[in-house]
Design an enzyme around this catalytic site. Structure first.
Site, PDB file in Angstrom:
ATOM      1  N   CYS A   2       0.883  -1.305   0.157  1.00  0.00           N
ATOM      2  CA  CYS A   2      -0.047  -0.031   0.094  1.00  0.00           C
ATOM      3  C   CYS A   2       0.723   1.245  -0.066  1.00  0.00           C
ATOM      4  CB  CYS A   2      -0.913   0.015   1.277  1.00  0.00           C
ATOM      5  SG  CYS A   2      -1.907  -1.298   1.520  1.00  0.00           S
TER       6      CYS A   2
HETATM    7  N1  GLN Z   1      -1.433  -6.142   4.970  1.00  0.00           N
HETATM    8  C1  GLN Z   1      -2.288  -4.927   4.579  1.00  0.00           C
HETATM    9  C2  GLN Z   1      -3.669  -5.189   3.981  1.00  0.00           C
HETATM   10  O1  GLN Z   1      -3.784  -6.248   3.427  1.00  0.00           O
HETATM   11  C3  GLN Z   1      -1.529  -3.729   4.127  1.00  0.00           C
HETATM   12  C4  GLN Z   1      -1.199  -4.192   2.657  1.00  0.00           C
HETATM   13  C5  GLN Z   1      -0.166  -3.244   2.016  1.00  0.00           C
HETATM   14  O2  GLN Z   1       0.700  -2.449   2.603  1.00  0.00           O
HETATM   15  N2  GLN Z   1       0.038  -3.477   0.634  1.00  0.00           N
HETATM   16  O3  GLN Z   1      -4.652  -4.320   3.859  1.00  0.00           O
END
Ligand code: GLN
Length: 257
Positions: A2
């Site tokens: 993210c």
């Molecule tokens: N693990 C978290 C989610 O699935 C954040 C994922 C991320 O940082 N890409 O929302």
């Protein structure tokens, strides 16, 4: 993984950060420049929350890619904010792609986002989550690691602890039970930003009574500074502190019975 950002300062339309900047959050969703540890695009939803003149924060989020939301450009252009937090999501494998799993997560005036992954979730972190009230577990917004982290932070803050203390000790505890996790957390209550780097990119731009913290710089302004890995950032529009995490916490992690 993210991308997320938070801003405090003079009121600016949300669109400046989300859509208009050369490397806006929407651009970071489909063409991120500094993804670490996997992932290519951030298409599994987005969210933004900001503080109106009165009352609690307002949140707008979706399970759709940020670029596909037809309402967002106009909404963001006419919504000025002097404090906001936004995120675009690349769901960790095995975690649901739903609106309820998209940051920001909100508790009162606090907004929360997680960029990263808790390795071995949920088993690895079940011991820490055992301290949570049953009601919090039953009403968790979504079965994803970010929501578990949010619940743990919220629980400790409700017990009266300051987030500046809660966040570093949570990182240390999670790193102990779930080694190799990536834990870039981002919080604001509209007066200060608390952020960590633990495995992912983060940059900060501060000055002129404003502070902007973002996974990736939004433009080529020379005042952007990368935040070194394994650091805690605490910022207001007029102050900025960076404190190393990691070594200073080794061996000081509260042990649980
Ligand atoms: N693990 C978290 C989610 O699935 C954040 C994922 C991320 O940082 N890409 O929302």
């Amino acid at each position: 993984m993210c991308r997320h950002l938070a801003y405090l300062g003079p009121a600016v339309p949300l669109s400046a950060f989300l859509l208009d900047a050369p490397h806006s959050l929407a651009k970071q969703a489909w063409a991120p420049a500094d993804m670490r540890g996997g992932g290519t695009v951030n298409a599994d939803g987005f969210g933004v929350a900001w503080y109106p003149r009165a009352g609690p924060p307002v949140r707008y989020r979706s399970a759709m890619p940020i670029w596909s939301d037809a309402a967002l450009p106009r909404l963001a252009a006419v919504t000025p904010a002097s404090a906001m937090l936004a995120a675009v999501r690349s769901a960790t494998v095995g975690m649901p792609v739903t609106e309820s799993a998209a940051a920001p997560f909100v508790d009162g005036r606090w907004l929360f986002s997680h960029n990263g992954v808790v390795r071995g979730w949920p088993q690895s972190i079940a011991g820490l989550a055992a301290d949570l009230p049953i009601e919090d577990l039953l009403t968790a917004e979504a079965p994803v690691d970010a929501v578990t982290l949010f619940s743990l932070v919220r629980h400790q803050m409700r017990a009266g602890k300051r987030p500046e203390e809660v966040v570093p000790s949570l990182i240390a505890e999670v790193a102990r039970v779930a080694p190799d996790s990536r834990l870039n957390l981002l919080l604001t209550d509209g007066t200060r930003i608390i952020a960590t780097t633990w495995g992912h990119a983060l940059s900060v731009r501060a000055g002129d009574g404003a502070v902007l913290v973002s996974s990736e710089p939004l433009d080529d302004h020379p005042s952007w500074r990368p935040v070194p890995d394994r650091h805690l950032l605490v910022a207001t529009p007029s102050s900025l502190s960076l404190t190393p995490l990691g070594d200073g916490f080794d061996g000081e992690v509260p042990r649980r019975a």
